[in-house]
Design an enzyme around this catalytic site. Structure first.
Site, PDB file in Angstrom:
ATOM      1  CD  GLU A   1      28.258  42.690 -46.124  1.00 13.27           C
ATOM      2  OE1 GLU A   1      28.365  43.440 -45.132  1.00 13.27           O
ATOM      3  OE2 GLU A   1      28.203  41.537 -45.887  1.00 13.27           O
TER       4      GLU A   1
ATOM      5  CB  CYS B   1      27.686  37.004 -44.192  1.00  9.13           C
ATOM      6  SG  CYS B   1      26.882  37.801 -42.620  1.00  9.13           S
TER       7      CYS B   1
ATOM      8  CE  LYS C   1      22.603  44.109 -29.352  1.00  8.65           C
ATOM      9  NZ  LYS C   1      21.501  44.328 -29.896  1.00  8.65           N
TER      10      LYS C   1
ATOM     11  N   GLY D   1      27.771  40.539 -37.224  1.00 11.55           N
ATOM     12  CA  GLY D   1      27.078  41.743 -37.579  1.00 11.55           C
ATOM     13  C   GLY D   1      27.954  42.676 -38.679  1.00 11.55           C
ATOM     14  CB  SER D   2      28.066  46.024 -39.584  1.00 13.37           C
ATOM     15  OG  SER D   2      28.337  46.814 -38.536  1.00 13.37           O
ATOM     16  CG  ASN D   3      34.391  45.413 -41.480  1.00 18.48           C
ATOM     17  OD1 ASN D   3      35.139  46.252 -41.078  1.00 18.48           O
ATOM     18  ND2 ASN D   3      34.731  44.178 -41.753  1.00 18.48           N
TER      19      ASN D   3
ATOM     20  CD  GLU E   1      31.470  34.905 -39.966  1.00 20.14           C
ATOM     21  OE1 GLU E   1      31.720  35.442 -40.953  1.00 20.14           O
ATOM     22  OE2 GLU E   1      32.344  34.277 -39.177  1.00 20.14           O
TER      23      GLU E   1
ATOM     24  N   GLY F   1      31.674  45.380 -35.559  1.00 23.04           N
ATOM     25  CA  GLY F   1      32.881  44.372 -35.007  1.00 23.04           C
ATOM     26  C   GLY F   1      34.008  44.968 -34.895  1.00 23.04           C
TER      27      GLY F   1
HETATM   28  C1  UN1 Z   1      25.050  34.796 -42.773  1.00 25.65           C
HETATM   29  O1  UN1 Z   1      24.566  35.132 -43.745  1.00 25.65           O
HETATM   30  O2  UN1 Z   1      25.390  35.328 -42.174  1.00 25.65           O
HETATM   31  O3  UN1 Z   1      25.361  29.646 -46.117  1.00 25.65           O
HETATM   32  C2  UN1 Z   1      24.650  33.152 -42.420  1.00 25.65           C
HETATM   33  C3  UN1 Z   1      24.691  30.304 -45.895  1.00 25.65           C
HETATM   34  C4  UN1 Z   1      23.723  30.211 -44.574  1.00 25.65           C
HETATM   35  C5  UN1 Z   1      24.237  30.876 -43.360  1.00 25.65           C
HETATM   36  C6  UN1 Z   1      24.148  32.445 -43.776  1.00 25.65           C
HETATM   37  N1  UN1 Z   1      23.775  28.709 -43.898  1.00 25.65           N
HETATM   38  O4  UN1 Z   1      24.263  31.297 -46.532  1.00 25.65           O
END
Ligand code: UN1
Length: 499
Positions: A388, A287, A178, A231-233, A253, A236
Site C-alpha cells: 500500500e 483505504c 482517540k 489505520g495501518s496494517n 480495518e 493494526g
Molecule cells: C477509507 O478510506 O478508510 O468508500 C474509507 C469510500 C469511502 C470511505 C473510505 N466512503 O471510499
C-alpha cells in the site's frame, strides 16, 4: 480561505462532559501550506484512566435509557451535522487537505450514518426461535458490551468516527475515542455536537495523544472491552496482538491494494473516469483507493493513452479552491513514503509514464503536494503492485484474459475493494463471486461505499469484522441467549425432548 476562530483553535480533551486542558502540546499543520493550525493535547495515560472511569459510570445509566430514546439523540446529532455541514466540510479540508467537494461528501457520510443508526434504535433486532421443549420460550438479544475504545485515522476523520461511535452509542455503550493527531478539529466538532445534542456526560470521551501512549493505555485498561481500530496494517497487527493477550474483542480495518479490472469489452471512457476518481480522489489516501489497474491486453494501449490524457487535466493545489481536483498529501512522512515507492518502482523495472515527483504549488510552497503518477509495464509481484502506497500512484498491469485478471486481483495480501469494467453479464456474476474482497464494484471505481452496507475486507485488510451497515452492531454488542421455561417443572434440554 477560512480561518479558525480562537475557540476552534483551543483543543482540549473531552472527558465526563468537560473540556480539560492538557499542558503538554504538539503542533498540528495545514497540509495545503505547511502552516501551524493549532496545538493539540499530547495526553498521558492518566487521561485514559479518567475517561474510563467516567465512561464506566455513564454507561450504566445510558444502557438503561430505552434504545429508541438513545436513537433520538443520534437523530439530533444528524440534524446538527446537517446544519453545520458547510463549516464542518471547510474545517475538514483545512486539517486533512482533501478537496472541498469530497469533504462535503465525507460529512454527508456521517450525517447518513446518524440517521441510519438512529433507525436502529427501533430495531436492534434479536431473534425468537422455537424451543425443543414444550412450554418453553427461546430468544436471543443484543446487549451493550460496556465501555468501548475507538481509534480513528486522519484520512476520513469524521466519517469513520461516525461509523464506530454511532452504532456503539445506539447500542448502549460508552465510548472513549482517540482521534488521529493530524485531524483534531473534526473530533472536537463532533464531540461538541454530541454535547449540544444533550448526550449525558461521560457517554463519549475524546482523548488526544499518541498511539504509543493513549492507544496502548486504551488497550491496557480493563474497563474497555472492545477496541475498534482503523489505520495501518503494522499498527493494526500490534493492536490485535495486545488485545489478544488480554482477550479483548478487537475490530480492525486496515489497508488495501485495490484494483480496477478493465476488460476488452469495457466502456473505456467510463473506466477512465472510474480510475481517475478512485485513484486520485483524496490524493489516493483512501483505504479503498485504486492503486492497480488490471487491463486486458487488447485495450491496454488505448486505456493507457486515454488515462494519461485525462490525468493531464487534473488540477493540483489547495483543496479549499473549488477548481482543484487533487489536494495535498497529509504530511512530509506521507510524501516520503510515496517517494520511496517511486524509487522502488523504477528499480523494479516498471515504466514511469507520468508523475513521480513532489510538486511545488505557487503561494503554497510549504504544502505537501505530489504529482498524479502512472506506472506501466508493472507485473503483479512487484512491490509497487503489492504494497500500500497511500498516494496518487497507479500501476498498470496487463493480462491476457478474464481468469488472469481475477487471479491478479486476488494475488495480494489485502482484500478490501475491487472493481470490474465489462459489458458481459456472465463475467459480472463470475467476478462478483470470485473477487476476494469485501467490496466489489461493477462498472464503477473502487471507492464510494455507502453506509448501510458492510464496510471491510478479507485477508490482511481486517480480522473479519465490518464497520458500518447493520454488521457494525456486531462489534459493539454481545449476544445473549434467553430461555424462559413456563411449564412449571424441570425440563432438561437434549434429554426430556421425547416426553
Ligand atoms: C477509507 O478510506 O478508510 O468508500 C474509507 C469510500 C469511502 C470511505 C473510505 N466512503 O471510499
Amino acid at each position: 480561505m477560512i480561518t479558525l476562530t480562537s475557540k476552534e483553535k483551543n483543543l482540549k480533551n473531552f472527558i465526563n462532559g468537560e473540556w480539560i486542558e492538557v499542558s503538554s502540546k504538539e503542533k498540528v499543520y495545514n497540509p495545503a501550506n505547511g502552516e501551524v493550525l493549532a496545538e493539540i493535547p499530547n495526553s498521558d495515560a492518566a487521561a485514559i484512566d479518567m475517561a474510563a472511569e467516567s465512561a464506566r459510570i455513564a454507561q450504566k445509566e445510558w444502557a438503561g435509557v430505552p434504545a429508541p430514546q438513545r436513537a433520538e439523540l443520534l437523530y439530533k446529532v444528524g440534524i446538527k451535522m446537517k446544519e453545520q455541514k458547510e463549516r464542518l466540510s471547510q474545517l475538514l479540508t483545512l486539517e486533512n487537505g482533501k478537496v472541498i467537494e469530497e469533504a462535503r461528501g465525507e460529512v454527508q457520510e456521517g450525517i447518513d450514518m446518524a440517521f441510519y443508526m438512529a433507525g436502529e434504535g427501533r430495531r436492534l433486532f434479536g431473534q425468537t426461535t422455537p424451543s425443543e421443549l414444550k412450554d418453553k420460550f427461546a430468544m436471543s438479544q443484543r446487549c451493550p458490551v460496556g465501555v468501548v475504545g475507538i481509534i480513528t485515522p486522519w484520512n476520513f476523520p469524521i466519517a469513520i468516527a461516525t461509523w464506530k461511535s454511532f452504532p456503539a452509542i445506539v447500542s448502549g455503550n460508552a465510548v472513549i475515542w482517540k482521534p488521529s493527531s493530524e485531524t483534531p478539529f473534526m473530533a472536537k466538532a463532533l464531540a461538541k455536537i454530541f454535547e449540544e445534542a444533550g448526550l449525558p456526560k461521560g457517554v463519549i470521551n475524546v482523548v488526544y495523544g499518541s498511539g504509543a501512549t493513549i492507544g496502548q493505555a486504551m488497550i491496557n485498561h480493563e474497563a474497555i472491552r472492545v477496541i475498534s481500530f482503523t489505520g495501518s496494517n503494522e499498527t493494526g497487527r500490534q493492536v490485535a496482538t495486545e488485545c489478544g493477550r488480554q482477550l479483548k474483542k478487537v475490530s480492525l480495518e486496515m489497508g488495501g491494494k485495490n484494483a480496477v479490472i478493465v476488460m476488452e469489452d469495457a466502456d473505456i471512457d467510463l473506466a477512465v473516469e472510474g480510475i481517475l476518481w478512485s485513484a486520485f480522489g483524496t490524493s489516493g489516501q483512501r483505504c479503498t483507493a485504486c492503486s492497480r489497474v488490471i487491463v486486458h491486453k487488447d485495450v491496454r494501449k488505448e486505456l493507457e493513452n486515454r488515462l494519461l490524457k485525462a490525468m493531464k487535466d487534473l488540477t493540483i493545489g489547495d483543496g479549499l479552491n473549488p477548481n482543484i481536483k487533487v489536494g495535498p498529501i497529509i504530511n512530509q512522512a506521507g510524501l516520503d513514503k510515496i517517494l520511496k515507492y517511486i524509487e522502488i518502482g523504477k528499480e523494479e523495472g516498471a515504466n514511469l509514464v507520468t508523475g513521480g515527483k513532489q510538486l511545488t504549488v505557487e503561494n503554497y510552497e510549504n504544502g505537501f503536494y505530489f504529482e498524479p503518477t502512472l506506472f506501466s509495464d508493472v507485473t503483479i509481484d512487484m512491490r509497487i503492485a503489492q504494497e500500500e502506497i497511500f498516494g496518487p500512484v497507479v500501476s498498470l498491469i496487463e493480462v491476457n484474459d478474464f481468469d488472469e485478471a481475477i487471479a491478479a486481483n486476488n494475488k495480494v495480501k489485502y482484500g478490501l475493494s475491487s472493481s470490474i469494467f465489462t459489458q458481459d453479464v456472465n463475467r459480472v456474476f463470475k467476478a462478483q463471486r470470485d473477487l476476494d474482497t469485501g467490496i466489489v464494484y461493477v462498472n464503477a471505481g473502487t471507492t464510494g461505499a455507502e453506509i448501510h452496507l458492510p464496510f471491510g475486507g478479507t485477508k490482511g485488510t481486517g480480522n473479519g469484522h465490518r464497520d458500518s451497515g447493520v454488521q457494525a452492531l456486531d462489534v459493539f454488542t454481545e449476544w445473549k441467549a434467553v430461555y424462559v421455561d413456563y411449564s412449571g417443572k424441570l425440563q432438561r434440554a437434549q434429554i426430556d425432548t421425547d416426553a
